[in-house]
Each structure stands twice: as structure tokens, then as C-alpha cells.
Design an enzyme around this catalytic site. Structure first.
Site, PDB file in Angstrom:
ATOM      1  N   ASP A   1      79.673  46.814 -49.726  1.00 10.82           N
ATOM      2  CA  ASP A   1      78.501  47.658 -49.452  1.00 10.82           C
ATOM      3  C   ASP A   1      77.398  47.382 -50.475  1.00 10.82           C
ATOM      4  OD1 ASP A   1      77.016  49.565 -48.066  1.00 10.82           O
ATOM      5  OD2 ASP A   1      77.837  51.255 -49.188  1.00 10.82           O
ATOM      6  N   ILE A   2      77.086  46.116 -50.665  1.00  8.89           N
ATOM      7  CA  ILE A   2      76.034  45.747 -51.618  1.00  8.89           C
ATOM      8  C   ILE A   2      74.667  46.042 -50.997  1.00  8.89           C
ATOM      9  CG2 ILE A   2      74.863  43.787 -52.686  1.00  8.89           C
ATOM     10  CD1 ILE A   2      77.255  44.595 -54.254  1.00  8.89           C
TER      11      ILE A   2
END
Length: 278
Positions: A167-168
Site C-alpha cells: 500500500d505504498i
């Protein structure tokens, strides 16, 4: 300043003092605290399996590329707290978009470095996450079907698997002052590293994400910083955008789903699709 009952046992156990108001997210409760020596920290109490598994991955990174974990027990995570004032989101919106992307890519590269320690338990293979896209493709076809076809090919030709953040985006890479930029809020997946870079091109919270010129520029910047070919980055972006749109539709968030589908279309166009493949 009131402190919720959920935090009290851990404040006592680890001799912490509250340092602000608590915050509830869909998967956890958070409270800024200070350690007995005055160090700023964040106490996070997980409310679901995903958050607990992500905390184990944060601990495994051991402070390299990610916030340092001081304690992890049961549902409770105690980690260092970002104190810097810089923001990747602000940078991206204020003329430093390229620099923000390069910083995020540098953090991702640190997370992906091979480590001797065995992976945390309960890590999930990346292909399992794409089941949501498979469901959307069967139901709606169109861009979801196109994204699924690309995803299946990418998963079949994946680089050696490694733990991924999952979930960058611009608000999950924070300024930790002297420690530099570090990631928070990891998921718990293993797979091809391209997935983590595709996230950067699909963040619906960034209002410029669907601008064609911006998209094209950031593909070049991220490809260069990551070492991925522009084509593979574009294909991962298309696959991830379809998956993310499917998740948003499951949550009833049509605006964010539309943003992701627009990004998927931009990626398809950049790959040379004259029209959406059947």
C-alpha cells in the site's frame, strides 16, 4: 485529555504516557505516546487480521525503510512516530512531484532488499489478492477483464517473490526527521516488486493522478528510479488499478473506482492500445 480503555493496559504494560488524542481507523485504534525516556512513539491496536499481519512485517523490516518497531505483542504494536514536517503529498502538489516519487521509490527499494531472516508467518501470495479483480471481471467485463488478463500474465512471469509493502502511496511514506523517509501501514503479501511501484501511480487521494501529462511523466520517473522497464511498470499499473477499482466498488466508493479506471485507461493507452481490448 481522555484516553480510550483499549489503550490503558498497554500504557501500563510498557510504561507509556499519552501524547495526544486517539484516532480510530477501519482496522485499528492509534494513540500518540512517549516512551519512558521521552521518545515519541505511536501505539496501534489492531482490530483485524490484516493489521496484525502487517505489524509482523513492520517488525521484520527492523527499521530499514520502515518505522522501527519497539514492541509487538498480540494486537498491540508500538513503533516510532514521524516527527518531521515534510509531506510527500504536499510535495507532489507543490511542484516537487518528481522528487516525491523518487523518495517513495527509494523507500520501496530499501524494503525490498533481501534479508537473511525468514519471512513472517501468514504472508499471503500476491495472486490471492487478485481474486477481487477476477470477480469484477466476471461480473462487469470491460476494463476489469483487460486488467485481469494483464495481471494473470504478470503473475505468470513474476520476479522472485519477496515481502511487499502492499500500500505504498504518498501518505504511507512519512518524514522521520534524522531517520529520513520511512514507510508505515504495511500489508502482508509476497510477490513481484513491480506491484509496490504501481501503487504510486494510482492514489485517488492525489487529485492530479488522472492527468495524462502527469501520468506520463511519473511513469518515466518511477521506471528510472525503480529499475523497472516502462512497459512492465505500465502493465503492473493497469493490473493494480483494476484491482483497486474492484475493491473500491466493493466498498461503494464509485468516485475512487472511477479514478482508478481512468488510470487503467491511461496505462492502456501508453501501452499502445488503440481501444480497450476485448
Amino acid at each position: 485529555m481522555g484516553v480510550g480503555a483499549v489503550f490503558q493496559p498497554w500504557l501500563q504494560r510498557w510504561q507509556l504516557s499519552a501524547d495526544g488524542d486517539g484516532l480510530a481507523t477501519p482496522g485499528s485504534d492509534l494513540l500518540p505516546v512517549r516512551l519512558p525516556n521521552g521518545t515519541a512513539a505511536m501505539l496501534k491496536i489492531a482490530r483485524d487480521h490484516d493489521e496484525r499481519a502487517g505489524a509482523a512485517l513492520m517488525q521484520w523490516w527492523n527499521g530499514v525503510g520502515a518505522a522501527r518497531v519497539f514492541e509487538l505483542e498480540g494486537d498491540a504494536l508500538l513503533m516510532e512516530r514521524a516527527q518531521g514536517r515534510r509531506s510527500l503529498m504536499a510535495m507532489a502538489l507543490q511542484g516537487q512531484d518528481d522528487a516525491a516519487s523518487r523518495i517513495a521509490c527509494d523507500v520501496v527499494a530499501h524494503l525490498h532488499v533481501r534479508r537473511e531472516a525468514p519471512w513472517p508467518r501468514d504472508m499471503v501470495p500476491l495472486q490471492h489478492w487478485f481474486e477481487a479483480l477476477r470477480t469484477a471481471a466476471a461480473r462487469d467485463g470491460g476494463m476489469f477483464a483487460s486488467a485481469l488478463a494483464v495481471a494473470d500474465d504478470l503473475l505468470a512471469t513474476a520476479e522472485p517473490a519477496r515481502p511487499l509493502h502492499g500500500d505504498i502511496h504518498h501518505d504511507n511514506v512519512l518524514d522521520f526527521g534524522e531517520r529520513g523517509w520511512l514507510a508505515i501501514d504495511a500489508k502482508y503479501i509476497v510477490g513481484d516488486r513491480g506491484y509496490d511501484y504501481a501503487n504510486l501511480l494510482c492514489n485517488p487521494e492525489l487529485r492530479t493522478v488522472t492527468e495524462p501529462a502527469r501520468f506520463s511523466r511519473q511513469v518515466d520517473v518511477i521506471a528510472a528510479a525503480s529499475g523497472l522497464s516502462p512497459e512492465r511498470l505500465l502493465r503492473w499499473t493497469l493490473a493494480y488499478a483494476g484491482l483497486s477499482a474492484a475493491w473500491f466498488l466493493e466498498d461503494g466508493d464509485t468516485a475512487s473506482a472511477d479514478s482508478d479506471l481512468t488510470v487503467a485507461s491511461l496505462a492502456g493507452a501508453a501501452l499502445g492500445w488503440q481501444s480497450q481490448p476485448a
